[in-house]
Scaffold this motif. Structure first.
Motif, PDB file in Angstrom:
ATOM      1  N   UNK A 239       0.737  -1.280  -0.004  1.00 12.68           N
ATOM      2  CA  UNK A 239       0.124   0.004   0.025  1.00 12.68           C
ATOM      3  C   UNK A 239       0.929   1.381  -0.033  1.00 12.68           C
ATOM      4  N   UNK A 240       2.043   1.208  -0.870  1.00 14.50           N
ATOM      5  CA  UNK A 240       2.688   2.341  -1.006  1.00 14.50           C
ATOM      6  C   UNK A 240       2.737   2.959  -2.637  1.00 14.50           C
ATOM      7  N   UNK A 241       3.080   4.243  -2.524  1.00 11.36           N
ATOM      8  CA  UNK A 241       3.390   4.840  -3.808  1.00 11.36           C
ATOM      9  C   UNK A 241       4.784   4.595  -4.381  1.00 11.36           C
ATOM     10  N   UNK A 242       4.652   4.380  -5.733  1.00  7.15           N
ATOM     11  CA  UNK A 242       5.975   4.025  -6.278  1.00  7.15           C
ATOM     12  C   UNK A 242       6.092   4.370  -7.399  1.00  7.15           C
ATOM     13  N   UNK A 243       7.670   4.734  -7.549  1.00  2.00           N
ATOM     14  CA  UNK A 243       8.030   5.247  -8.953  1.00  2.00           C
ATOM     15  C   UNK A 243       9.444   4.581  -9.154  1.00  2.00           C
ATOM     16  N   UNK A 244       9.902   4.827 -10.312  1.00  3.00           N
ATOM     17  CA  UNK A 244      11.291   4.356 -10.824  1.00  3.00           C
ATOM     18  C   UNK A 244      11.846   5.192 -11.923  1.00  3.00           C
ATOM     19  N   UNK A 245      13.238   5.582 -11.566  1.00  4.35           N
ATOM     20  CA  UNK A 245      13.822   6.355 -12.449  1.00  4.35           C
ATOM     21  C   UNK A 245      15.121   5.893 -12.974  1.00  4.35           C
ATOM     22  N   UNK A 246      15.501   5.628 -14.295  1.00  6.79           N
ATOM     23  CA  UNK A 246      16.433   5.138 -14.986  1.00  6.79           C
ATOM     24  C   UNK A 246      17.515   5.996 -15.065  1.00  6.79           C
ATOM     25  N   UNK A 247      18.530   5.684 -14.323  1.00  5.30           N
ATOM     26  CA  UNK A 247      20.002   6.704 -14.457  1.00  5.30           C
ATOM     27  C   UNK A 247      20.902   6.176 -15.283  1.00  5.30           C
ATOM     28  N   UNK A 248      20.703   5.118 -15.923  1.00  5.21           N
ATOM     29  CA  UNK A 248      21.790   4.686 -16.915  1.00  5.21           C
ATOM     30  C   UNK A 248      20.815   3.624 -17.881  1.00  5.21           C
ATOM     31  N   UNK A 249      20.988   3.697 -19.181  1.00  2.93           N
ATOM     32  CA  UNK A 249      20.610   2.744 -19.970  1.00  2.93           C
ATOM     33  C   UNK A 249      21.533   2.668 -21.302  1.00  2.93           C
ATOM     34  N   UNK A 250      22.163   1.433 -21.442  1.00  3.04           N
ATOM     35  CA  UNK A 250      23.132   1.019 -22.195  1.00  3.04           C
ATOM     36  C   UNK A 250      22.911  -0.327 -22.902  1.00  3.04           C
ATOM     37  N   UNK A 251      23.651  -0.596 -23.978  1.00  5.88           N
ATOM     38  CA  UNK A 251      23.566  -1.912 -24.544  1.00  5.88           C
ATOM     39  C   UNK A 251      25.181  -2.240 -24.662  1.00  5.88           C
ATOM     40  N   UNK A 252      25.476  -3.455 -24.281  1.00  5.02           N
ATOM     41  CA  UNK A 252      26.845  -3.885 -24.114  1.00  5.02           C
ATOM     42  C   UNK A 252      27.243  -5.298 -24.535  1.00  5.02           C
ATOM     43  N   UNK A 253      28.363  -5.581 -24.857  1.00  5.39           N
ATOM     44  CA  UNK A 253      28.685  -7.187 -25.181  1.00  5.39           C
ATOM     45  C   UNK A 253      29.245  -7.648 -23.981  1.00  5.39           C
TER      46      UNK A 253
END
Length: 243
Positions: free
Chosen positions: A94-108
């Protein structure tokens, strides 16, 4: 017996229990009443109740019925025995949630990443850093690695909403199991930056590392979740097994 039928009953009863429709220690309606209410077979009701027992919501008592044993926790809690998304866990608490993406990358994956994650060297991966907030407070820093071939089309926008909802409802993936290891580790600079803690206050974090598999037996995700210790709590329903 379609799974969707007993799963719907399970989720409806679970929601009512969490909402307080049944008091702690109160008996749920009788089996016959539930059969009539949900217009289903006895076996379907029993399957739903068994799932609630497994998850620690109710206890069956011979000759008496099914008793509510659910106790909500004051702090954020995460389940050991089931796979929940962050948003699902927040809703359960019963809590309010949110998400922040601080890094998004593609790698091998190189040899170092392969050793860390379990993905084969040379695997094409998405790598994300996500900060999860509950009631406006940054509590969890996730380092996510996803196998690109299993999770095509992943974007920052999807990651800030719900990756699991995307996997299940858009890609129609069946998520089966997750192998987890819980450790306590030293706080890093990136932990201090995003979780708003410092080493004078806490010098360690609770860390949960997960290898998660789909119904094809493919490990599609490795995640390291780093939790503020003052808000970290895992709950489980332990069952005594006699040998």
């Amino acid at each position: 017996m379609p799974k969707t039928k007993y799963d719907r009953i399970y989720r409806d009863l679970k929601t009512k229990i969490e909402a307080g429709d049944y008091e702690y220690q109160e008996l749920l309606p009788s089996e016959s009443s539930l059969i009539n209410e949900y217009d289903c077979s006895r076996n379907t009701v029993r399957r739903a109740i068994a799932a609630l027992v497994r998850d620690g919501y109710v206890q069956t008592m011979q000759g008496k019925g099914v008793r509510n044993i659910y106790r909500p926790l004051a702090q954020a809690s995460f389940t050991l025995g089931t796979i929940e998304s962050f948003r699902e866990s927040a809703a359960r608490n019963h809590q309010e949630s949110s998400t922040k993406v601080v890094c998004f990358a593609e790698l091998t994956a190189d040899a170092k990443i392969a050793r860390k994650t379990g993905f084969a060297a040379g695997s094409e991966l998405y790598y994300l850093q996500r900060v999860h907030y509950l009631d406006g407070k940054a509590l969890i820093l996730n380092h996510n690695y996803f196998l690109k071939s299993a999770v095509p089309g992943l974007t920052k926008e999807i990651a800030e909403n719900s990756i699991y909802a995307y996997l299940e409802h858009t890609l129609h993936m069946t998520i089966v199991n997750s192998i987890r290891i819980m450790t306590v580790e030293k706080i890093t600079e990136i932990d201090e930056k995003y979780l708003e803690v410092n080493q004078n206050e806490y010098n360690c974090l609770a860390v949960v590392s997960s290898h998660t598999y789909n119904s094809d037996g493919v490990m599609f995700e490795f995640t390291q979740s780093r939790h503020r210790p003052d808000y970290f709590r895992f709950q489980d329903n332990a069952v005594r097994r006699r040998f």
